[in-house]
Design an enzyme around this catalytic site. Sequence first.
Site, PDB file in Angstrom:
ATOM      1  N   TYR A  95      35.967  32.573  -7.688  1.00  0.00           N
ATOM      2  CA  TYR A  95      35.512  32.246  -9.040  1.00  0.00           C
ATOM      3  C   TYR A  95      34.008  32.436  -9.247  1.00  0.00           C
ATOM      4  O   TYR A  95      33.597  32.943 -10.304  1.00  0.00           O
ATOM      5  CB  TYR A  95      35.963  30.834  -9.421  1.00  0.00           C
ATOM      6  N   GLU A 137      45.432  25.503  -9.666  1.00  0.00           N
ATOM      7  CA  GLU A 137      45.907  26.367  -8.582  1.00  0.00           C
ATOM      8  C   GLU A 137      45.982  25.622  -7.255  1.00  0.00           C
ATOM      9  O   GLU A 137      46.897  25.865  -6.456  1.00  0.00           O
ATOM     10  CB  GLU A 137      44.999  27.599  -8.483  1.00  0.00           C
TER      11      GLU A 137
END
Length: 406
Positions: A95, A137
């Site tokens: 990310y 997630e």
Amino acid sequence: MLTEQQKETIKATAPVLREHGTAITTRFYQMLFEKHPELLNIFNQANQKQGKQQRALANSIIASAEHIDHLEEIMPVVEQIAHKHRSLGIKPEHYPIVGENLLIAIKDVLGDAATDDIMQAWEDAYQVIADIFIDVEAKLYDETEQQPGGWKDFKPFYIADKVVESDVITSFYLKPVDGQSLPTYNAGQYISVKLDIPSETYTNIRQYSLSDKPHADYFRISVKREDEHDPNGVVSNYLHNDTNIGDHVEVSAPAGEFTLNTYSTKPLVLMGGGVGVTPMMSMLHQVVNEQPNRPVSFVHAVRNGDVQAFKDEVTNLVLNHQHVNVHTILSNPTADDRANQHYHHEGFISFDWMTQHLPYEDADFYFCGPKPFMETVMNHLHQLGVSDNRINFEFFGPQETLQTTA
């Protein structure tokens, strides 16, 4: 946390992002892969070449901007994307890389319009959104690994059987190398298959719907062989032409949010266009086993009988289920199809046909297939007054937008 001023700044940029979104995401992926070519082992390059991934990311960014003060409204989309990320092996460390390059892309495309205040607001907003994805997630990774028979990331399987279903579709029966029992799954879910293809520089990962009911010892996927010149055909052609029984592949645990609601007792309509029939097959197996008295209309629209998969399987599956009606629609039937009446309707799915043959007034609809097929079905459903809470569909690949006129 974002300040109220930052939220207003983000929302104010939404129209600009809508205008330049695809340019931003195109620039983003260009920089991402230049700086981190190892990520080409994760991303589907066919979707990149066709612009699908760029459009999907642009739509996600726009939706985040428009709902930045009520991000709970986009949680269904977050869940859907998170399932795909988990099945691909996206991790928290990815990310910051994405965020860095996305912010540079926004600045590059918007130029002087991207003021320091706007860029700071977007930097903080990205972190908020990334944290949401990472949290969702992480839970999916934990649930997947801890379920009976579950595992994290990818696991070695071997091809136990290849069964030709039609001129273009072959089913692959995949069994785990370690011989352990497999986790159950919900009809409509998919697995990721990871392959190292000799002619390709990078690893290829593709997601395929599970086309059978859960079995303890194997998964079944049914793959359409694409044209060899189609960028989507790299993996499918390799599976069809170059793999043999006994060959190994890497497989993820099942994932996906496009699943059959068996709590509903409403009439059920399952509609598959071409290879989009694969998740419908899994749903058909589930409903006849778990809800044998639920009325079902199973619709398969395909070019002709030569490319139609699962004809015998569907026939045998519904043989003793009087509540299931099968409708085969061929757009271009062969002479053999016409001679033997291997279908119920010639042409394409039309508004009149749906009105006459489907219980649209109170049914739940599930459909999957090529985008034009799904747009046609969606338009007809809206014309028929079917509410969105009774409409369920899934794209093969990145989420797109269905253009409707009704």
